[in-house]
Motif scaffolding. Structure first.
Motif, PDB file in Angstrom:
ATOM      1  N   ALA A 121       0.830  -1.208   0.000  1.00  0.00           N
ATOM      2  CA  ALA A 121       0.000   0.000   0.000  1.00  0.00           C
ATOM      3  C   ALA A 121       0.859   1.250   0.000  1.00  0.00           C
ATOM      4  O   ALA A 121       0.518   2.271  -0.590  1.00  0.00           O
ATOM      5  N   GLY A 122       2.013   1.191   0.661  1.00  0.00           N
ATOM      6  CA  GLY A 122       2.872   2.354   0.739  1.00  0.00           C
ATOM      7  C   GLY A 122       2.135   3.543   1.316  1.00  0.00           C
ATOM      8  O   GLY A 122       1.441   3.433   2.324  1.00  0.00           O
ATOM      9  N   ASP A 123       2.283   4.688   0.680  1.00  0.00           N
ATOM     10  CA  ASP A 123       1.587   5.899   1.121  1.00  0.00           C
ATOM     11  C   ASP A 123       0.291   6.117   0.346  1.00  0.00           C
ATOM     12  O   ASP A 123      -0.312   7.180   0.412  1.00  0.00           O
ATOM     13  N   ALA A 124      -0.121   5.088  -0.404  1.00  0.00           N
ATOM     14  CA  ALA A 124      -1.305   5.261  -1.247  1.00  0.00           C
ATOM     15  C   ALA A 124      -2.574   5.401  -0.430  1.00  0.00           C
ATOM     16  O   ALA A 124      -3.549   5.973  -0.877  1.00  0.00           O
ATOM     17  N   HIS A 125      -2.562   4.871   0.775  1.00  0.00           N
ATOM     18  CA  HIS A 125      -3.749   4.915   1.614  1.00  0.00           C
ATOM     19  C   HIS A 125      -3.500   5.780   2.834  1.00  0.00           C
ATOM     20  O   HIS A 125      -2.702   5.420   3.708  1.00  0.00           O
ATOM     21  N   GLU A 126      -4.116   6.921   2.889  1.00  0.00           N
ATOM     22  CA  GLU A 126      -4.141   7.694   4.119  1.00  0.00           C
ATOM     23  C   GLU A 126      -5.021   6.963   5.116  1.00  0.00           C
ATOM     24  O   GLU A 126      -5.949   6.235   4.726  1.00  0.00           O
ATOM     25  N   PRO A 127      -4.758   7.122   6.424  1.00  0.00           N
ATOM     26  CA  PRO A 127      -5.554   6.399   7.425  1.00  0.00           C
ATOM     27  C   PRO A 127      -7.056   6.600   7.266  1.00  0.00           C
ATOM     28  O   PRO A 127      -7.821   5.641   7.374  1.00  0.00           O
ATOM     29  N   ARG A 128      -7.472   7.831   6.966  1.00  0.00           N
ATOM     30  CA  ARG A 128      -8.910   8.081   6.832  1.00  0.00           C
ATOM     31  C   ARG A 128      -9.480   7.336   5.632  1.00  0.00           C
ATOM     32  O   ARG A 128     -10.553   6.724   5.715  1.00  0.00           O
ATOM     33  N   GLU A 129      -8.745   7.356   4.517  1.00  0.00           N
ATOM     34  CA  GLU A 129      -9.192   6.654   3.321  1.00  0.00           C
ATOM     35  C   GLU A 129      -9.210   5.145   3.563  1.00  0.00           C
ATOM     36  O   GLU A 129     -10.143   4.440   3.149  1.00  0.00           O
ATOM     37  N   LEU A 130      -8.179   4.654   4.254  1.00  0.00           N
ATOM     38  CA  LEU A 130      -8.097   3.227   4.534  1.00  0.00           C
ATOM     39  C   LEU A 130      -9.240   2.787   5.439  1.00  0.00           C
ATOM     40  O   LEU A 130      -9.864   1.742   5.216  1.00  0.00           O
ATOM     41  N   SER A 131      -9.542   3.586   6.449  1.00  0.00           N
ATOM     42  CA  SER A 131     -10.659   3.260   7.339  1.00  0.00           C
ATOM     43  C   SER A 131     -11.967   3.208   6.570  1.00  0.00           C
ATOM     44  O   SER A 131     -12.805   2.339   6.810  1.00  0.00           O
ATOM     45  N   ALA A 132     -12.146   4.137   5.626  1.00  0.00           N
ATOM     46  CA  ALA A 132     -13.365   4.138   4.820  1.00  0.00           C
ATOM     47  C   ALA A 132     -13.451   2.871   3.975  1.00  0.00           C
ATOM     48  O   ALA A 132     -14.514   2.253   3.862  1.00  0.00           O
ATOM     49  N   THR A 133     -12.323   2.461   3.386  1.00  0.00           N
ATOM     50  CA  THR A 133     -12.296   1.246   2.588  1.00  0.00           C
ATOM     51  C   THR A 133     -12.623   0.020   3.429  1.00  0.00           C
ATOM     52  O   THR A 133     -13.246  -0.931   2.953  1.00  0.00           O
ATOM     53  N   LEU A 134     -12.224   0.069   4.696  1.00  0.00           N
ATOM     54  CA  LEU A 134     -12.441  -1.057   5.607  1.00  0.00           C
ATOM     55  C   LEU A 134     -13.747  -0.916   6.382  1.00  0.00           C
ATOM     56  O   LEU A 134     -13.892  -1.472   7.473  1.00  0.00           O
ATOM     57  N   GLY A 135     -14.686  -0.173   5.842  1.00  0.00           N
ATOM     58  CA  GLY A 135     -16.008  -0.074   6.446  1.00  0.00           C
ATOM     59  C   GLY A 135     -16.052   0.752   7.707  1.00  0.00           C
ATOM     60  O   GLY A 135     -16.927   0.560   8.561  1.00  0.00           O
ATOM     61  N   GLY A 136     -15.103   1.685   7.845  1.00  0.00           N
ATOM     62  CA  GLY A 136     -15.090   2.546   9.027  1.00  0.00           C
ATOM     63  C   GLY A 136     -14.236   2.030  10.161  1.00  0.00           C
ATOM     64  O   GLY A 136     -14.217   2.629  11.253  1.00  0.00           O
ATOM     65  N   TYR A 137     -13.519   0.922   9.955  1.00  0.00           N
ATOM     66  CA  TYR A 137     -12.684   0.391  11.033  1.00  0.00           C
ATOM     67  C   TYR A 137     -11.574   1.385  11.374  1.00  0.00           C
ATOM     68  O   TYR A 137     -10.874   1.877  10.483  1.00  0.00           O
ATOM     69  N   PRO A 138     -11.346   1.683  12.667  1.00  0.00           N
ATOM     70  CA  PRO A 138     -10.360   2.702  13.066  1.00  0.00           C
ATOM     71  C   PRO A 138      -8.922   2.177  13.026  1.00  0.00           C
ATOM     72  O   PRO A 138      -8.399   1.680  14.030  1.00  0.00           O
ATOM     73  N   VAL A 139      -8.267   2.294  11.888  1.00  0.00           N
ATOM     74  CA  VAL A 139      -6.931   1.718  11.736  1.00  0.00           C
ATOM     75  C   VAL A 139      -5.881   2.424  12.585  1.00  0.00           C
ATOM     76  O   VAL A 139      -4.810   1.872  12.846  1.00  0.00           O
ATOM     77  N   THR A 140      -6.157   3.656  13.024  1.00  0.00           N
ATOM     78  CA  THR A 140      -5.187   4.371  13.840  1.00  0.00           C
ATOM     79  C   THR A 140      -5.349   4.075  15.326  1.00  0.00           C
ATOM     80  O   THR A 140      -4.606   4.596  16.144  1.00  0.00           O
ATOM     81  N   GLY A 141      -6.306   3.232  15.685  1.00  0.00           N
ATOM     82  CA  GLY A 141      -6.539   2.894  17.092  1.00  0.00           C
ATOM     83  C   GLY A 141      -5.616   1.790  17.566  1.00  0.00           C
ATOM     84  O   GLY A 141      -4.517   1.581  17.045  1.00  0.00           O
ATOM     85  N   THR A 142      -6.055   1.074  18.582  1.00  0.00           N
ATOM     86  CA  THR A 142      -5.302  -0.044  19.149  1.00  0.00           C
ATOM     87  C   THR A 142      -6.032  -1.338  18.803  1.00  0.00           C
ATOM     88  O   THR A 142      -7.253  -1.411  18.913  1.00  0.00           O
ATOM     89  N   HIS A 143      -5.267  -2.354  18.410  1.00  0.00           N
ATOM     90  CA  HIS A 143      -5.869  -3.526  17.801  1.00  0.00           C
ATOM     91  C   HIS A 143      -5.494  -4.823  18.508  1.00  0.00           C
ATOM     92  O   HIS A 143      -4.345  -5.011  18.919  1.00  0.00           O
ATOM     93  N   VAL A 144      -6.473  -5.697  18.614  1.00  0.00           N
ATOM     94  CA  VAL A 144      -6.245  -7.113  18.905  1.00  0.00           C
ATOM     95  C   VAL A 144      -6.590  -7.861  17.627  1.00  0.00           C
ATOM     96  O   VAL A 144      -7.636  -7.616  17.024  1.00  0.00           O
ATOM     97  N   ALA A 145      -5.696  -8.744  17.197  1.00  0.00           N
ATOM     98  CA  ALA A 145      -5.927  -9.519  15.974  1.00  0.00           C
ATOM     99  C   ALA A 145      -6.267 -10.954  16.328  1.00  0.00           C
ATOM    100  O   ALA A 145      -5.723 -11.526  17.282  1.00  0.00           O
ATOM    101  N   LEU A 146      -7.175 -11.520  15.550  1.00  0.00           N
ATOM    102  CA  LEU A 146      -7.573 -12.914  15.710  1.00  0.00           C
ATOM    103  C   LEU A 146      -7.391 -13.625  14.380  1.00  0.00           C
ATOM    104  O   LEU A 146      -7.614 -13.037  13.322  1.00  0.00           O
ATOM    105  N   VAL A 147      -6.997 -14.868  14.441  1.00  0.00           N
ATOM    106  CA  VAL A 147      -7.074 -15.757  13.283  1.00  0.00           C
ATOM    107  C   VAL A 147      -7.877 -16.963  13.721  1.00  0.00           C
ATOM    108  O   VAL A 147      -7.547 -17.615  14.722  1.00  0.00           O
ATOM    109  N   LEU A 148      -8.961 -17.238  13.007  1.00  0.00           N
ATOM    110  CA  LEU A 148      -9.820 -18.368  13.325  1.00  0.00           C
ATOM    111  C   LEU A 148      -9.666 -19.424  12.239  1.00  0.00           C
ATOM    112  O   LEU A 148      -9.727 -19.109  11.047  1.00  0.00           O
ATOM    113  N   THR A 149      -9.462 -20.660  12.662  1.00  0.00           N
ATOM    114  CA  THR A 149      -9.237 -21.763  11.733  1.00  0.00           C
ATOM    115  C   THR A 149     -10.280 -22.840  11.968  1.00  0.00           C
ATOM    116  O   THR A 149     -10.502 -23.274  13.104  1.00  0.00           O
ATOM    117  N   ALA A 150     -10.929 -23.266  10.886  1.00  0.00           N
ATOM    118  CA  ALA A 150     -11.904 -24.358  10.963  1.00  0.00           C
ATOM    119  C   ALA A 150     -11.183 -25.679  10.748  1.00  0.00           C
ATOM    120  O   ALA A 150     -10.474 -25.857   9.753  1.00  0.00           O
TER     121      ALA A 150
END
Length: 397
Positions: free
Chosen positions: A178-207
């Motif tokens: 992505a490089g600098d192509a995505h500003e945080p606001r634009e990226l959040s909009a692409t991700l349905g409003g998810y706050p990318v500049t916040g604090t994150h817990v990541a999950l991976v779920l496997t069936a």
């Protein structure tokens, strides 16, 4: 054809001709729209949607009159096709579509009753009602069935497109493309409003099984709710995994519960910012092999971080493990390794450790004596290496 049938046919033909007049069509549209607006108030103030629905009402009525005259067969009118698609695009579900047609159906029956009551007494009123009941009922059933199919197809297409867009944006971010192509606001909009500049817990779920695939996303939302969020970001890569990010404000506390027995969840974070978004996911994915080997429903990255680092070089890790454990690494001693690991890592008295293992304390003592005999030294000697080797053997060997 007898006189009564001839009179009924003449009346039906006159009714169709009268109803095709523009003022009659306008009156029908007004009364049906009024019923729909009362039934589905969330669409009443939307001018564009109101126009589309009124157009669909008009087209439906004129097409129904054609069917009533015997001149054509059913085909969903163009405005109704557009309406089914538009409701899906606006994320208005099947309930709204059902409600629109239910209100139209009620208006139709009310109007049919009024028409029958106003018909000449010389006509068979019951026969008139049967004509309306049969033709209108079949028409509405076919219209609803086709509209539902179109709505579901469009909703699925939109969901696939949204999933694809989110996955592409996430993948570009994770790989650094992505490089600098995505500003945080634009990226959040692409991700349905998810706050990318916040604090994150990541999950991976496997069936673990194909039957568990449908439970992946509901499980992700349930785990996210336990972390205090109702708005996780969920991405579906190919295979039996889904990836999930949960925005958090404080460090999560307490154990996470997963009810689905055939799903394994790895958890990493919290980490802040866009870099933390990436790091949390990298850690959660790195923990997947250990989680699958351990068999625990939930595995945090911190629990297995040392094992992951050791497993980065599997050949070296196995040499280290066998060098530390000696004969204790042999497959037939798995029960001794588990006992030793529990004794070393469980605080409390011998009785408490025995309770955890479900054994008599004398059995625990006997097993520990066997462990030390196989090691050729007391367990306290290089205990850090011993714990790591025991965990690695139990997880990867």
């Amino acid at each position: 054809m007898d006189e009564l049938e001839a009179a009924l046919d003449t009346w039906v033909t006159g009714f169709i001709t009268a109803e095709r007049a523009p003022d009659h069509i306008d009156a029908w549209v007004d009364r049906t729209w009024t019923a729909i607006a009362a039934e589905v108030p969330e669409i009443a103030d939307d001018a564009d949607l109101a126009t589309l629905i009124r157009t669909a009402i008009s087209q439906h009525w004129q097409a129904f009159l054609d069917v009533l005259s015997g001149g054509t067969t059913f085909s969903l009118v163009p405005a109704a096709v557009d309406l089914a698609h538009e409701l899906a695009r606006r994320h208005l579900g099947l309930t709204s579509l059902f409600s629109i047609y239910r209100a139209a159906q009620r208006a139709s029956w009310t109007y049919a009753t009024e028409v029958v009551q106003a018909a000449p007494d010389s006509l068979d009123h019951e026969a008139i009602l049967v004509i309306f009941w049969t033709q209108a009922g079949d028409w509405l059933d076919a219209s609803v069935e086709e509209s539902l199919r179109l709505h579901q197809e469009e909703a699925a297409r939109i969901e696939r497109r949204g999933d694809a867009q989110r996955f592409e944006a996430v993948q570009a971010l994770l790989t650094g493309e992505a490089g600098d192509a995505h500003e945080p606001r634009e990226l959040s909009a692409t991700l349905g409003g998810y706050p990318v500049t916040g604090t994150h817990v990541a999950l991976v779920l496997t069936a673990l099984t194909s039957d568990a695939l449908t439970a992946l996303e509901p499980t992700a939302h349930k785990v996210a709710a336990q972390l205090g969020s109702r708005a996780p970001l969920v991405v579906r890569p190919s295979g039996r995994e889904i990836w999930c990010w949960v925005p958090v404000k404080v460090d999560p506390e307490g154990d996470l519960l997963v009810e689905a027995p055939s799903i394994r969840v790895t958890v990493a974070g919290p980490h802040p910012g866009v870099d933390g978004f990436v790091l949390a996911h990298q850690e959660a994915r790195a923990a997947v092999p250990a989680a699958l080997a351990r068999g625990s429903a939930v595995t945090t990255y911190d629990e297995v971080a040392a094992l992951i680092a050791l497993h980065a070089s599997p050949a070296s890790a196995e040499r280290f493990t066998r060098r530390v454990l000696g004969p204790l690494a042999d497959p037939e001693h798995a029960h001794l390794r588990q006992t030793a690991l529990t004794v070393i890592t469980t605080p409390g008295s011998a009785d408490q450790v025995a309770t955890v293992l479900g054994l008599h304390k004398n059995t625990v003592r006997y097993r520990m004596a066997q462990v030390e005999r196989l090691l050729g030294r007391p367990v306290q000697h290089r205990i850090g290496d011993l714990v790591l080797a025991l965990e690695y053997a139990g997880t990867f060997l």
